[in-house]
Enzyme design. Structure first.
Site, mmCIF file in Angstrom:
data_model
loop_
_atom_site.group_PDB
_atom_site.id
_atom_site.type_symbol
_atom_site.label_atom_id
_atom_site.label_comp_id
_atom_site.label_asym_id
_atom_site.label_seq_id
_atom_site.Cartn_x
_atom_site.Cartn_y
_atom_site.Cartn_z
ATOM 1 N N THR A 140 0.796 -0.904 0.054
ATOM 2 C CA THR A 140 -0.004 0.148 0.027
ATOM 3 C C THR A 140 0.730 1.303 -0.183
ATOM 4 O O THR A 140 1.174 1.684 0.758
ATOM 5 C CB THR A 140 -0.826 -0.058 1.136
ATOM 6 O OG1 THR A 140 -1.781 -0.903 1.211
ATOM 7 C CG2 THR A 140 -1.852 1.265 1.114
ATOM 8 N N GLU A 190 2.199 3.064 10.468
ATOM 9 C CA GLU A 190 1.257 3.547 11.201
ATOM 10 C C GLU A 190 1.751 3.114 12.942
ATOM 11 O O GLU A 190 1.833 2.004 13.296
ATOM 12 C CB GLU A 190 -0.110 2.751 10.864
ATOM 13 C CG GLU A 190 -0.528 3.266 9.743
ATOM 14 C CD GLU A 190 -1.766 2.281 9.028
ATOM 15 O OE1 GLU A 190 -2.629 2.772 8.029
ATOM 16 O OE2 GLU A 190 -1.836 1.096 9.421
#
Length: 409
Positions: A196, A282
């Protein structure tokens, strides 16, 4: 062929995708996200030779299929349209129509052939684009060659990212100076062979499409394909490079005396962007770099490095500041590469923690303190050959779970 010494490669502080000659960019908020910019465009003033690498997911999203079709026509691009918030992935025939429609609108706006337009999307899988908003973006986005234009584009492509990711280098090719700039997004679902992430690279170098594709592939293998955040691969991801030739250099090819300098500069741009993605994982608090020396081949070294940096147990140990080298050994032990433990040395930072198959006494407090740094290096020496490799990742934190537990809410 006479091989020249490599030309000096200079990092351009504050450089962007608009630092090379002949590019414009912009971004705006069209309403796919609540408030942040979510639609961006890169534009070359002239048709550019191009190269691209795509996700290996079996569920390739419609934008990738449209982009591959565009590039497949003539090997030229002049604009790339990107939206965030919605991935337009797993959206069936309607999703493909929407990607084609986006390309058509942007071609009309810029008065270009449709095959000169690439399309990219990133965001939530399984939702259709809101096409009235996409049409508005195509019609209203303002393109400039200013720093503001570059920043607007970089902001528009972000999802859970916390920082903009950019890099730029210059190098001499013959008598001309060429510039390579890059912008990327990526924070979670990172485990390439493409994951991603989206990467966009611009250069004003004159270089053929086949040579540019080969150079990109080489650079990707040692950069974007050597990062991992969470072991997950996504549906939308690609790296695209455009070369518009406006630097005016003699055309680059793999036998050109300055080829190695160009290749290295392109790799540095890709590596910078890859490390920024890894550090911005993240919930991450630190960048992890794993270096492997002494493997049979560079490929085997890269496999071991990525295996270690991708281990959840290694990542959590680093988050907690626990110098438990057994986690590193555990990850190495189930890689696809045969390793002889009695020849292996492991360092955390500059501290030797394991050597020749046996534990090494070390100051755990000192190493734990080192592991609080924003960048933590692990070095592995296998003593089996001359192969070297590196991989980058981040620690695994409580916040990673929080972010992904509520990704759509």
């Amino acid at each position: 062929m006479k091989v020249k010494e490599k030309e000096e490669i200079v990092k351009v502080q504050g450089g962007t995708i608009l630092s090379p000659k002949g590019y414009q960019a912009g971004g705006l908020h069209i309403g796919l996200r609540y408030a942040k910019k979510d639609f961006g465009v890169i534009y070359s003033e002239v048709p550019a030779n191009c190269g691209a690498v795509y996700t290996q997911s079996h569920f390739q999203a419609p934008p990738l299929k449209v982009t591959q079709e565009s590039i497949g026509k003539k090997g030229l691009l002049q604009a790339i349209v990107v939206n965030s918030a919605i991935a337009n992935a797993c959206t069936g025939e309607q999703g493909l129509k929407d990607a084609y429609q986006t390309r058509e609108w942007m071609a009309e706006r810029l008065q270009l052939p449709e095959e000169y337009i690439a399309v990219a999307s990133t965001g939530v899988i399984g939702e259709w684009l809101q096409m009235d908003k996409m049409e508005r973006g195509c019609k209203e986005v303002e393109l400039t060659d200013s720093q503001e234009g570059a920043a607007a584009f970089q902001q528009a492509i972000l999802t859970t990212d916390t920082i903009e990711k950019t890099s730029c280098y210059r190098v001499k090719v013959g008598e001309e100076t060429i510039t390579i700039g890059g912008s990327a997004k990526g924070s979670g679902m990172i485990h390439p062979n493409m994951a991603t992430m989206l990467g966009f690279v611009t250069t004003d170098a004159s270089i053929s499409t086949p040579a540019l594709q080969a150079a990109l592939k080489t650079s990707i293998d040692g950069s974007f394909n050597q990062i991992t955040v969470d072991g997950e691969t996504s549906t939308n991801d690609m790296v695209v490079v455009m070369a518009n030739g406006l630097a005016g250099n003699e055309e680059l090819h793999e036998q050109h005396p300055d080829w190695s300098s160009f290749q290295e500069a392109l790799t540095l741009v890709c590596e910078d962007l890859a490390k920024q993605i890894a550090r911005d994982g993240e919930g991450a608090t630190k960048l992890i770099e794993v270096s492997v020396k002494g493997a049979h081949t560079d490929g085997e070294a890269n496999v071991v490095a990525k295996k270690v940096v991708g281990s959840s147990l290694v990542k959590t140990a680093l988050f907690g500041g626990d110098p438990n080298w057994g986690r590193i050994v555990g990850a190495m032990g189930h890689s696809d590469i045969k390793i002889q433990p009695e020849l292996c040395d492991i360092f955390i930072g500059e501290t030797l923690v394991f050597t020749s198959g046996t534990p090494q006494a070390f100051d755990e407090v000192l190493v734990s303190e080192y592991m609080k740094n924003e960048k933590v290096c692990i070095s592995i020496i296998l003593q089996e050959g001359s192969g070297v490799g590196k991989a980058w990742g981040c620690d695994l934190t409580y916040d990673y779970v929080k972010i992904n537990a509520s990704y759509r809410t």
